[in-house]
Design an enzyme around this catalytic site. Sequence first.
Site, mmCIF file in Angstrom:
data_model
loop_
_atom_site.group_PDB
_atom_site.id
_atom_site.type_symbol
_atom_site.label_atom_id
_atom_site.label_comp_id
_atom_site.label_asym_id
_atom_site.label_seq_id
_atom_site.Cartn_x
_atom_site.Cartn_y
_atom_site.Cartn_z
ATOM 1 N N GLY A 278 0.821 -1.193 0.000
ATOM 2 C CA GLY A 278 0.000 0.000 0.000
ATOM 3 C C GLY A 278 0.858 1.247 0.000
ATOM 4 C CB VAL A 279 0.116 4.676 -1.069
ATOM 5 C CG1 VAL A 279 0.837 6.004 -1.158
ATOM 6 C CG2 VAL A 279 -0.124 4.107 -2.464
ATOM 7 N N GLY A 280 2.271 4.874 1.391
ATOM 8 C CA GLY A 280 2.487 5.558 2.658
ATOM 9 C C GLY A 280 3.900 5.405 3.169
ATOM 10 C CG ASN A 281 5.516 8.643 5.221
ATOM 11 O OD1 ASN A 281 6.061 8.899 4.154
ATOM 12 N ND2 ASN A 281 4.781 9.533 5.868
ATOM 13 C CD GLU A 303 -4.345 -0.704 -4.835
ATOM 14 O OE1 GLU A 303 -5.476 -1.145 -4.630
ATOM 15 O OE2 GLU A 303 -3.871 0.269 -4.206
ATOM 16 C CB ILE A 373 -7.311 3.384 11.218
ATOM 17 C CG1 ILE A 373 -7.171 4.291 9.985
ATOM 18 C CG2 ILE A 373 -7.726 4.200 12.442
ATOM 19 C CD1 ILE A 373 -8.458 4.985 9.575
ATOM 20 C CG ASN A 393 -7.315 8.636 2.861
ATOM 21 O OD1 ASN A 393 -7.690 9.788 2.987
ATOM 22 N ND2 ASN A 393 -6.093 8.245 3.169
ATOM 23 N N GLY A 397 -7.524 -0.755 -2.522
ATOM 24 C CA GLY A 397 -7.321 -2.128 -2.967
ATOM 25 C C GLY A 397 -6.910 -3.079 -1.868
ATOM 26 C CE LYS A 417 -5.183 12.944 16.187
ATOM 27 N NZ LYS A 417 -4.979 14.202 15.459
#
Length: 516
Positions: A278-281, A303, A373, A393, A397, A417
């Site tokens: 997946g996308v992200g850091n 993807e 999450i 979001n 996929g 947080k």
Amino acid sequence: MNTQAFTPEATQARIQHEGLRSKIMTAEQAAELIQPGFNVGMSGFTGSGYPKAVPLALAARMEAAHAAGKPFRVGLWTGASTAPELDGALAKAEGISMRLPYQSDPTVRNQINAGGMFYSDMHLSHVAPMAWAGFFGRLNVAVIEVAGILPDGRLIPTTSVGNNKTWLDIADHVILEVNHWQSTGLEGMHDIYYGTRLPPHRQPIMLTAPHDRIGEPYLHCDPEKIIAIVQTDAHDRNSPFSPPDENSRLIAQHMIDFFQHEVKAGRLPANLLPLQSGVGNIANAVLAGLNESPFNNMTAYTEVLQDGMLEMIKSGKLTFASATALSLSPEATQYFTTHLDEFRGRVLLRPQEISNHPELIRRMGMLAMNAMIEADIYGNVNSTHLMGSTVMNGIGGSGDFARNAYISFFMSPSTAKGGAISCIVPMVSHTDHTEHDVQVIVTEQGLADLRGLAPVPRARRVIEKCAHPDYRDALTDYLDRALAGGAPGKHTPHLLQESLSWHQRFVQTGDMRKKG
């Protein structure tokens, strides 16, 4: 954008079909062809290959209509998320009535959560067949960015494919944006498959390895459907990735240790199985870790091609990557564009109904790595909502891959947080991936392999391996009290009066932890 900015030579080089050059017009003129109430399918996937000019002109039309007291909204369909010139501009103009299948723009998100815009969050592999079946209604206009038009009318795709093939096929009318910024060197780096069908006419998709080609390099569109062509020269807007932080590095190391263990146990080959990320850091940190790992000759079927995979291709660790779009930082985009010959033969972009197809994911045996999450102690995962009702979001996929992968991983820091939120909770406040599709959960605290475990042992392992120490005792206490008689059943014991109390406490006080 005024077409006078382009010389006749540049125009002819990009738009080689002589008859279609008569349909060149400004973005403002093209936007006039889109009417209130239309369903509009636009190109774009994770900030790549989206139209840059027509959406801005359409947003200006919407604002003028609203100022005159006239309603003007459209249904917006894309491949996935886009960029400020599309999602952001149309949302700011309050011009989107329904959005699907994925979004990440803050203005869009705020309008969805305020009840001002409907949003259908969907598995990305479902979009094309459901559109073909007519479940979303009629697609009145498609607005598709391309790199060029060949003399016979075939279209050169850009940095994303997404649902472009489907939109071109089913739309009543088509507006093309020919983007001179998109390199013509992309020609040949796509595999557009035209063999999908609806039931009962489906046939097996004959793809068995990431590098297999089953289609052709070009998109097709009936020239009679093309009602406008707009020329642009504007770059994609992908955001830079943050350098890996300590939590991301720890998650990456847990993943690599797990892969080494599985290879030693004979459950994975020495070069692993095709990677999906997946996308992200965090995902980029895992890819960076794999790039420095002992694994070689890896492949990817995913993807998006992001910075981490690009670095793996450059180093030779990754021999081939199949995706539906690029999702690169500006620096990586520049490198990719100026070194296309280096990546030719090692990168292939496909329609998302193929990149995310369950049949292909199951056949090739993906290692699916996606963000979450929160997860609950039994392994259910929430990847889309905060506190149960606020969408972030979308599922994207991740569900396509998680349910069909050889091993499905979900990753997150154990808290958010500043520690006020535990990402491991008694019960997730929204379920995107059930315990049946989640095999491995990873946080910076550790990795929980849940394969083959019944619910209570799964819970013990998730708490022990993944929960932050600040929350570990509270989670254990919750489980022990549920087992001791608080729950009517002992298979998946829950204290229903408490199961979502952590989320309620955060909503009320700003902290999941009990005070005092």
